[in-house]
Design an enzyme around this catalytic site. Structure first.
Site, PDB file in Angstrom:
ATOM      1  N   HIS A 260       2.253   1.022   1.180  1.00 20.54           N
ATOM      2  CA  HIS A 260       2.925   0.801   2.459  1.00 20.54           C
ATOM      3  C   HIS A 260       2.659   1.931   3.451  1.00 20.54           C
ATOM      4  O   HIS A 260       2.572   1.709   4.656  1.00 20.54           O
ATOM      5  CB  HIS A 260       4.430   0.657   2.205  1.00 20.54           C
TER       6      HIS A 260
ATOM      7  N   ASP B 296      -0.110  -2.636  -0.420  1.00 23.46           N
ATOM      8  CA  ASP B 296       1.278  -2.519   0.043  1.00 23.46           C
ATOM      9  C   ASP B 296       2.128  -3.547  -0.699  1.00 23.46           C
ATOM     10  O   ASP B 296       2.043  -4.738  -0.436  1.00 23.46           O
ATOM     11  CB  ASP B 296       1.324  -2.772   1.559  1.00 23.46           C
TER      12      ASP B 296
ATOM     13  N   ARG C  43      15.899   8.813  -0.375  1.00 23.63           N
ATOM     14  CA  ARG C  43      14.538   9.080   0.074  1.00 23.63           C
ATOM     15  C   ARG C  43      13.544   9.069  -1.093  1.00 23.63           C
ATOM     16  O   ARG C  43      12.411   8.610  -0.959  1.00 23.63           O
ATOM     17  CB  ARG C  43      14.502  10.441   0.788  1.00 23.63           C
TER      18      ARG C  43
ATOM     19  N   SER D 244       5.870  -1.615   9.756  1.00 23.11           N
ATOM     20  CA  SER D 244       7.057  -1.771   8.916  1.00 23.11           C
ATOM     21  C   SER D 244       8.238  -2.278   9.766  1.00 23.11           C
ATOM     22  O   SER D 244       8.099  -3.283  10.462  1.00 23.11           O
ATOM     23  CB  SER D 244       7.360  -0.424   8.251  1.00 23.11           C
TER      24      SER D 244
END
Lengths: 377, 198
Positions: A350, A317, A222, A152
């Site tokens: 992901h 992803d 989050r 990432s």
């Protein structure tokens, strides 16, 4: 034989040479915390730098003596006999500048004011991180890394290493990354930032002196992030439409299991993560764009790279889709650089890059065995 | 002949055509044996393309560059004229979009090289005459589990080349690793062609 690096402890490096950030801001001095696993060989050629993603840190593998449950975030990948084999490589994990796990960041005391930096902490970029990591490498006497790797945002740093310091890295492993964010990705980051920025407890970034934390903003950020790290299938599998109490409540409380999960993740995160660090990390993601200085031509941007690349993506992803990884691969192909590419079939979106997955780990292991053969030659 | 060329006789023929330092794209590169052989004996540079997970890992371990991808979706990541040679070893007969792939080979490469089992080999003809689909060393599958959906004879392939405006530069026909010159479409079990755009 144990495959854990065992008990580890963090170390601290201080830098007195000012760091001029890409924004023009200057950090006159700063500290980086890091951990190392394995042994640096005599000619210092077996070092592997692991770059972390948005919420990561320097605690990559092993565990702490006083808290055995605090296992490093990539412990499945790194250790004796693991894909990143610490019997062979000297592995370094570092907390990025602006982080909230010990390296100088927004919560650190600004030596000029005697107060936390807060809103005064510069917006640092992937390039700035790589520059600061290179200085850490200097201190450790490492001129060239056998490999720099990350997933990432960490994959972006690994990529940037090949562009900023072409002769200081032999192999780059860029996993679940992208050559730049899409508009959709920036949009997600902006919503997350807005959750924090509009929290009354944020105080423009200087919440430390008010003795509060913008908990609501952080947990919303989050929660949103978590949605984008998972795949639709995994969410359906794991939670489906399950209700916590088994029946509808006709109210606005937590009813579906997915709501409960997201709130739990949000609360947990808001309990330890710094809101300013979250803002800064998402901004670094948004700004990363090596093609920008080359009329949006990624091929030209990668002309500087000399390292051999392993690029890995995951089939489900959608935050950093396989097509984004293919764009990196194509830029390397067009420059005739050494590159291998694997698209891993995984259900976990992901998040896959952090998880145990036999084939994914086999790919990394096989690639690093090659890198090791060069070190050993 | 080394051990590798002994197991895959087409490899030796292909290697013999590749000059020192050439750039090579190997489509369906498997475990990377051919690319590695070319790297070691011809100092070639290049990439393999492979779809299978396990073969991809083997190719990485073999020290070659390998890109995971499906040949059926074309070679869009590769630029026009990027390679001196584009190789397709024992894969042509298993492709769905055969014409498109051959065209793509000559878009990204200066020359193409393909090898395939010859369905005109007398052994195959004899099996069909007896009333069975052929099963042999070159065609080891049963009719119900074969990946080979586009089997052809030497003559068939040469007609395809003519129709696609492709000039055949060279041909080697082999049976059990031995060169066949007389009556190749009948006596040859396997063929390797080198070609370019006419």
């Amino acid at each position: 034989m144990s495959t854990s690096v065992g008990i580890v402890s963090a170390q601290r490096a201080s830098f007195d040479t000012p760091l001029v950030c890409k924004s023009g801001a200057v950090l006159s001095r700063y500290e980086l915390v890091y951990e190392t696993y394995g042994t640096l060989n005599a000619d210092r050629s077996n070092a592997v730098l692991v770059c972390h993603a948005l919420s990561g840190n320097h605690h990559v593998a092993g565990y702490y003596a006083d808290n055995p449950k605090n296992v490093g975030w990539w412990d499945t990948m790194i250790g004796p006999g693991k894909p990143v084999d610490t019997n062979k490589f000297f592995v370094i994990g570092v907390n990025n500048l602006g982080g909230c796990h010990g390296s100088t960041g927004p919560a650190s005391i600004n030596p000029e004011t005697g107060k936390p930096y807060g809103s005064q902490f510069p917006v640092v970029t992937v390039e700035d991180w790589v520059a600061s990591q290179a200085r850490l490498a200097d201190q450790l006497g490492i001129r060239q890394f056998a490999a720099v790797m990350g997933g990432s945002l960490g994959g972006m740093q690994a990529m940037q290493w090949a562009l900023s310091f072409p002769d200081r890295v032999r192999h780059v492993l860029t996993i679940a990354a992208a050559p730049r964010l899409t508009a959709e990705n920036i949009a997600f980051n902006d919503v997350a930032r807005n959750a924090i920025l509009t929290d009354p407890d944020f105080h423009g970034g200087d919440f430390y002196e008010h003795g509060v934390v913008p908990v609501r903003g952080l947990r919303l950020a989050r929660m949103l992030g978590h949605i984008t790290y998972l795949s639709d299938d995994v969410m359906a599998d794991k939670f489906g439409r399950s209700l916590r109490s088994g029946k509808l409540g006709y109210g606005y409380g937590v009813e579906f299991e997915i709501e409960s999960y997201l709130r739990y993740q949000g609360d947990k995160f808001a309990g330890y993560f710094d809101a300013n660090t979250y803002l800064l990390m998402t901004k670094a993601l948004d700004y990363f764009d090596p093609a920008r200085d080359f009329d949006d031509d990624l091929d030209r941007a990668f002309a500087a790279a000399r390292a051999a690349f392993l690029v890995i993506s995951f089939s489900t992803d959608w935050r950093f889709s396989p097509e984004r990884s293919r764009a990196i691969v194509n830029a390397l192909l067009h420059n005739r650089r050494d590159v291998s590419y694997a698209e891993i079939t995984s259900a976990h979106g992901h998040d896959s890059f952090l998880l145990q997955h036999e084939h994914y780990h086999d790919v990394v292991r096989a690639y690093l065995e090659r890198a090791w053969n060069e070190v050993a030659a | 002949m080394n051990a590798l060329a002994a197991t895959r006789p087409d490899f030796a023929a292909i290697a013999a055509w590749i000059p020192q330092g050439a750039s090579v794209l190997d489509l369906g590169c498997g475990d990377g044996s051919l690319l590695r052989h070319l790297q070691e004996t011809r100092q070639t540079r290049g990439y393999g393309v492979e779809i299978s997970d396990t073969k991809l890992v083997a190719a990485i371990r073999n020290g070659v560059n390998v890109i995971q991808g499906d040949l059926e979706s074309g070679l869009s990541g590769f630029e026009d004229g990027a390679f001196d040679y584009v190789l397709l070893s024992q894969t042509l007969q298993a492709m769905r979009h055969t014409e498109e792939l051959v065209r793509e080979m000559l878009r990204v490469g200066r020359e193409g090289i393909v090898s395939f089992p010859n369905f005109g080999y007398w052994h195959a003809r004899f099996d069909v005459l007896r009333g069975y689909m052929p099963v042999s060393e070159e065609l080891p599958y049963q009719w119900y589990n074969t990946p080979n959906i586009h089997l052809c004879t030497l003559k068939d392939f040469e007609i395809l080349c003519r129709d696609l405006d492709i000039r055949i530069l060279d041909r080697r026909v082999m049976t059990n690793g031995r060169e066949i010159s007389a009556l190749p479409n009948l006596r040859g079990a396997m063929a390797v062609y080198r070609f370019q755009r006419a």
